[in-house]
Design an enzyme around this catalytic site. Structure first.
Site, PDB file in Angstrom:
ATOM      1  N   HIS A 253       0.816  -1.211   0.000  1.00 35.52           N
ATOM      2  CA  HIS A 253       0.000   0.000   0.000  1.00 35.52           C
ATOM      3  C   HIS A 253       0.855   1.269   0.000  1.00 35.52           C
ATOM      4  CE1 HIS A 253       0.810   0.683   4.321  1.00 35.52           C
ATOM      5  NE2 HIS A 253       0.727  -0.628   4.413  1.00 35.52           N
ATOM      6  N   ASP A 254       0.402   2.237  -0.769  1.00 43.46           N
ATOM      7  CA  ASP A 254       0.970   3.586  -0.803  1.00 43.46           C
ATOM      8  C   ASP A 254       2.359   3.662  -1.435  1.00 43.46           C
ATOM      9  OD1 ASP A 254      -1.234   4.986   0.748  1.00 43.46           O
ATOM     10  OD2 ASP A 254      -0.585   3.512   2.226  1.00 43.46           O
TER      11      ASP A 254
ATOM     12  N   GLY B  96       5.074  -1.038   2.796  1.00 42.52           N
ATOM     13  CA  GLY B  96       4.238   0.136   2.551  1.00 42.52           C
ATOM     14  C   GLY B  96       5.030   1.429   2.441  1.00 42.52           C
TER      15      GLY B  96
END
Length: 261
Positions: free
Chosen positions: A120-121, A138
């Site tokens: 994520h991200d 992340g």
């Protein structure tokens, strides 16, 4: 639209008429897929995912699944993928989280080999190669033309600068500046990615100047603040490579975790 009859494509998905979708692939309602993209069998594409043109996604990839983050509560975060990417078998790319910008981003013309995980991200640029089993935690940022060797693992929030490279099984826990090669567990500097720079058209003079910049940072014994000042002086001596030396210096200046050293 060449969609296999066993594929499950939600009627609300926005899929260009030229897209190919293989057997047993599942495409969710918030997905957009651009022209010329080919998707193999048994792929799952979900979440608020936008995929550009002319990508090739191989079988068994998982694209746009929920983040592996316990704080995620189903917010409509996004995954945005550019154009011309190759995404091989068993690759996993997750949505962003509201704790960051809410978007995981993969640029264009990237080559993502089998079993790679992009958490994520993460923010990835263009022309990147991630070899088999490379794993990004992340919030990792990769600049353009980065090459990560097989089984490289990158700690959350690390940044890796443009044209940098990691060796097989490198464990990256601090930022890797542009042009630098990192190797080992924990990853340490191991020279510059001179072969990659040659292939991308850097002149011998520019590569030599980048090597001098590397020596200033890693071989001079100077404290980091003094090394940055010496880099700035080197920019004035090497006009052909000044932009690259500035890129190196500014990356070090902005490094959120501190650079490998």
């Amino acid at each position: 639209m060449a969609i296999h009859p066993t594929a499950l494509v939600d009627p609300a998905a926005k899929v260009d008429a030229s897209v190919e979708i293989g057997a047993y692939t599942v495409v969710g309602p918030h997905v957009q897929i651009g022209a010329g993209t080919r998707i193999g069998p048994h792929v799952v594409i979900e979440g608020h995912t936008t995929i550009g043109r002319d990508n090739h996604i191989f079988q068994f990839a998982s694209i746009g699944a929920a983040p592996q983050d316990k704080k995620y509560a189903g917010e409509p975060t996004q995954l945005i993928i550019g154009d011309g990417n190759t995404i091989r078998e068993f690759v996993t790319i997750n949505l962003g989280t509201v704790q960051d910008g809410g978007i995981t981003r993969l640029g264009s013309n990237n080559w993502i080999m089998a079993y790679v995980h992009i958490a994520h991200d993460c923010q990835l640029g263009d022309n990147i190669i991630l070899a088999n089993n490379a794993t990004l935690a992340g919030h990792v940022h990769l600049g353009d033309w980065v090459f990560l060797g097989g089984f490289t693992s990158v700690h959350q929030f690390c940044h890796i600068g443009a044209h940098a490279m990691t060796a097989f099984t490198a464990a990256v826990s601090q930022d890797v500046p542009p042009f630098v090669t990192a190797a080992g567990n924990r990853a340490a500097p191991a020279g510059i990615n001179s072969e990659g720079l040659k292939r991308r058209g850097f002149s011998s003079e520019q590569i030599a100047a980048i090597k001098r910049g590397y020596r200033i940072v890693y071989r001079s014994g100077l404290p980091l603040d003094e090394a940055k000042a010496a880099l700035q002086q080197e920019e004035q001596k090497s006009p052909d490579a000044a932009a690259y030396l500035k890129q190196l210096r500014e990356f070090i200046d902005a490094s959120p975790r501190g650079i490998i050293r």
